[in-house]
Design an enzyme around this catalytic site. Structure first.
Site, PDB file in Angstrom:
ATOM      1  N   ARG A  83     -14.310 -19.644 -46.880  1.00 15.68           N
ATOM      2  CA  ARG A  83     -15.631 -19.296 -47.395  1.00 15.68           C
ATOM      3  C   ARG A  83     -15.845 -20.105 -48.664  1.00 15.68           C
ATOM      4  NH1 ARG A  83     -16.892 -14.494 -44.654  1.00 15.68           N
ATOM      5  NH2 ARG A  83     -15.130 -13.079 -44.294  1.00 15.68           N
ATOM      6  N   ARG A 132     -16.190 -14.477 -40.614  1.00 12.07           N
ATOM      7  CA  ARG A 132     -17.224 -13.506 -40.267  1.00 12.07           C
ATOM      8  C   ARG A 132     -18.331 -13.446 -41.317  1.00 12.07           C
ATOM      9  NH1 ARG A 132     -14.385  -8.538 -39.077  1.00 12.07           N
ATOM     10  NH2 ARG A 132     -14.330  -9.151 -36.895  1.00 12.07           N
ATOM     11  N   HIS A 190      -6.940 -18.871 -42.108  1.00 10.46           N
ATOM     12  CA  HIS A 190      -7.271 -18.080 -43.288  1.00 10.46           C
ATOM     13  C   HIS A 190      -6.487 -18.526 -44.516  1.00 10.46           C
ATOM     14  CE1 HIS A 190      -7.459 -14.143 -45.630  1.00 10.46           C
ATOM     15  NE2 HIS A 190      -8.726 -14.390 -45.360  1.00 10.46           N
ATOM     16  N   TYR A 192     -13.651 -12.057 -58.159  1.00 10.82           N
ATOM     17  CA  TYR A 192     -12.452 -11.713 -57.394  1.00 10.82           C
ATOM     18  C   TYR A 192     -11.212 -12.044 -58.226  1.00 10.82           C
ATOM     19  CZ  TYR A 192     -15.081 -11.299 -52.964  1.00 10.82           C
ATOM     20  OH  TYR A 192     -15.928 -10.927 -51.963  1.00 10.82           O
TER      21      TYR A 192
END
Length: 679
Positions: A362, A392, A422, A456
């Site tokens: 992402r 997603r 990932h 984050y």
């Protein structure tokens, strides 16, 4: 415990932050918005998955013993409770507190005459051209209602023959959720559906408006692409994205005062069952409160966060610094821009750099990372980018990035068939002054996303160690070509060996305990739902190993159960920053072994994704990560604690009434507590 219930209890903890009056007011509004967005995604994916199992006849009980239908009923009851609790928090606590500081969310009936006149003009200019009423009769079937759209169900009557009719009006998604009356600065916000409802006589001219009610639909948004059957993954995924809007209904939200007749029409037309229908006091879709939370009122938000610049990567020769010693960075306490972004920006323009390899899962809409990769390709460097287009809800963005990178001359690949990629990896190949070709690597726990890096919490390791370089090089080769490599030097990689490696580490701690040597396990993850790992942790507890688990989200392990898990403690910390890093610490007898990386303890991460953990080799860095874990698990630190019955209890004050340590504020304000210190 059920994974779904574990996730809902995580979202309950988010809601508790919104209920906490010690949290800055606009941040409380933001937590209400996050709660709503989280719940949308939960229905779109998890609830949709359970319904798909029922529809396909897979009535297999979960590991907790619940069949899908019983589980859906449990989810419905719990979610109804949480949504009503959210509404009560907004109406009884947050909204009155906002009014006290001059920010009001008012309904149309509360507006002054002058405000209504102003909004009449706004409707004519900015709303009326966008709104289309859809009649429902024998000539007009009930229109399709797209997922997450806000709508009005309208009952009208023809005064000529008193015939009643039904219609649907979609609230344009391009409009703000709340409209400020009187222009900017008034502090009075009106839900956009109230403005549309006030002008229904214009939309249904000559008709008598009998009633109107807001409603909202959530649909199955999970994608299904058979990678073995498609020749063009990107095209197939784009086709599936178009179909996402037309997925089956999984939730119908309506205003609490909707009439039984209007509700019956909606449920029949939309195919909503009783357990799928949620009556909620308005306004619906409190995810829109993020707009209010963004108001220019800094005194009502968390104090500004100014990331530090790691001394080891201070302005100068970044590559020389990494060559001298591995560097561990901790975001957002330390700057993402001056570390990770700078690493790739320097690589793009450095004439000594010959190649860059990068994974992207992402990234942000205006990504400096992507711009650096584009610039590197234009400079003639070999640039290979693995873009995970199946990430997603970011699929469309990633397809666009992939095409932009390809147009710039980058080699773009889409990963391994049947797996999501990932892992967070970056590798720069550079011809150094000594004539040697070196690999400079970054292995992270978070996405290469400058926007989320400010919110984050994540870790990243910069390394020029030859073993790390060979590992990352080998892993990229397996991602872009064909390879069955299983074992690496300092990496643990899924799906080939990560599960096996973690189980071996847990078994080693059990052996250490039985031999009377130091034995302890500390793990920090976002989710803990993998049965095999949980059973291994139970065995460790039964063997006397102390197990500390720091889990942000869903956790189905039961802690503190006599004879099973009395040596296991589970903590959860939620706050200003989203705890996102993954840390694995095994005491290793007298020499701790510490890993960081991208993998959660879920079957999908261990078996259906390419994940990577890197072993931290520097003893000082290992010690600092252990200190971070110990601080989070300390009884003097504010956290949620998992009880044996599966509930979470929040501890914010000690027995003396004093506030417990806020871990994130401690890391923000005290450099000595940070994972990476200067010098």
């Amino acid at each position: 415990m059920d994974r779904e219930e574990g996730w809902l209890r995580f979202n309950q903890r988010v809601l508790e932050l919104a209920e906490d009056e010690d949290v800055p007011l606009l941040e409380r509004a933001r937590f209400l918005a996050i709660f709503s967005s989280n719940l949308d995604e939960f229905f779109m994916v998890r609830v949709a998955g359970l319904k798909r199992r029922l529809a396909t006849g897979l009535h297999v009980a979960s590991s907790s013993g619940h069949h899908p239908r019983a589980l859906l009923e449990r989810i419905s009851r719990f979610t109804h409770e949480l949504m009503l609790r959210q509404t009560a928090c907004f109406q009884d606590s947050v909204a009155p507190a906002l009014r006290g500081v001059g920010i009001r969310i008012v309904r149309w009936s509360d507006l002054e005459t002058a405000e209504r006149e102003d909004l009449h003009g706004y409707f004519r200019r900015s709303v009326y051209p966008l709104v289309t009423p859809f009649a429902v009769d024998s000539a007009h079937p009930f229109p399709y209602v797209s997922g997450r759209s806000l709508n009005l169900a309208v009952a009208v009557q023809d005064p000529r023959d008193d015939r009643s009719m039904f219609a649907r009006v979609k609230i344009p998604s391009s409009l703000p959720r709340f409209i400020e009356s009187g222009g900017g600065g008034s502090g009075r916000f009106v839900p956009v559906e109230d403005i549309v409802a006030a002008h229904l006589p214009q939309l249904f001219e000559g008709m008598r408006i009998l009633e109107h009610h807001a409603f909202r639909v959530t649909r199955n948004a999970d994608l299904e692409v058979d990678e073995d059957e498609t020749d063009d993954l990107v095209t197939s995924l784009e086709d599936e994205l178009l179909r996402r809007r037309f997925g089956p209904l999984v939730r119908l939200e309506v205003e609490q005062d909707i009439s039984d007749g209007a509700l019956a029409i909606l449920t029949r037309a939309l195919g909503a069952e009783e357990g799928e229908t949620y009556r909620v006091p308005g306004p619906l879709n409190l995810a829109g409160l993020s707009q209010i939370a963004d108001a220019e009122r800094p005194e009502l938000r968390y104090p500004p966060m100014v990331p530090a610049e790691p001394h080891a990567l201070a302005p100068g020769d970044l590559f020389a610094a990494v060559r001298e010693r591995e560097v561990l960075v901790h975001h957002p306490y330390e700057s993402f821009a001056t570390t990770t972004e700078r690493f790739l920006a320097l690589a793009a323009t450095d004439p000594k750099v010959v190649a860059i390899k990068q994974t992207l899962y992402r990234t942000s809409g205006d990504s400096p990372i992507v711009e650096s990769l584009v610039e590197a390709a234009r400079e003639g460097k070999e640039v290979v980018v693995l873009v995970e287009i199946k990430a997603r809800f970011d699929e469309q963005n990633n397809i666009q990035w992939a095409r932009k990178l390809e147009e710039a001359g980058c080699h773009v690949v889409y990963g391994v068939v049947g797996l999501k990629t990932h892992c967070k990896l970056s590798m720069v190949i550079r011809q150094d002054d000594d004539g040697l070709l070196r690999r400079y690597c970054h292995v992270g726990t978070g996405n290469y996303n400058p926007s989320t890096a400010r919110m984050y919490e994540d870790l990243g390791l910069f390394s020029a160690d030859p073993e790390v370089g060979e590992d990352v090089n080998d892993l990229f080769n397996s991602l872009t070509g064909f390879s069955r490599r299983k074992h690496y030097r300092r990496l643990l990689v899924a799906p080939a060996a990560l599960r096996e490696g973690l189980l071996e580490q847990i078994a080693a701690e059990i052996d250490n305990s039985l031999k009377g040597e130091p034995a302890r396990i500390r793990i920090k993850v976002n989710s803990l739902v993998d049965e095999e790992i949980i059973d291994a942790l139970y065995r460790a507890s039964q063997a006397g190993v102390n197990v500390d688990l720091w889990v942000r989200g869903s956790c189905v392990l039961r802690a503190g159960v006599p004879g099973l898990s009395e040596n296991i403690r589970v903590r959860s910390i939620l706050g200003r920053f989203l705890e996102h890093s993954r840390i694995f610490v095994f005491s290793g007898g007298w020499r701790p072994r510490v890993w960081i990386g991208s993998a959660d303890l879920m079957p999908r991460n261990l078996d259906r994704r390419v994940e990577a953990l890197v072993r931290v080799a520097d003893s000082e860095q290992c010690h600092r990560l252990v200190r971070l874990m110990d601080l989070a698990m300390a009884d003097t630190t504010s956290s949620w604690r998992l009880e044996p019955d599966g509930t979470w209890s929040r501890a914010t004050h000690g027995s003396d009434g004093r506030p417990l340590v806020d871990l994130q504020e401690s890391l923000r304000g005290d450099r000595h507590l940070r994972v990476v210190e200067s010098g």
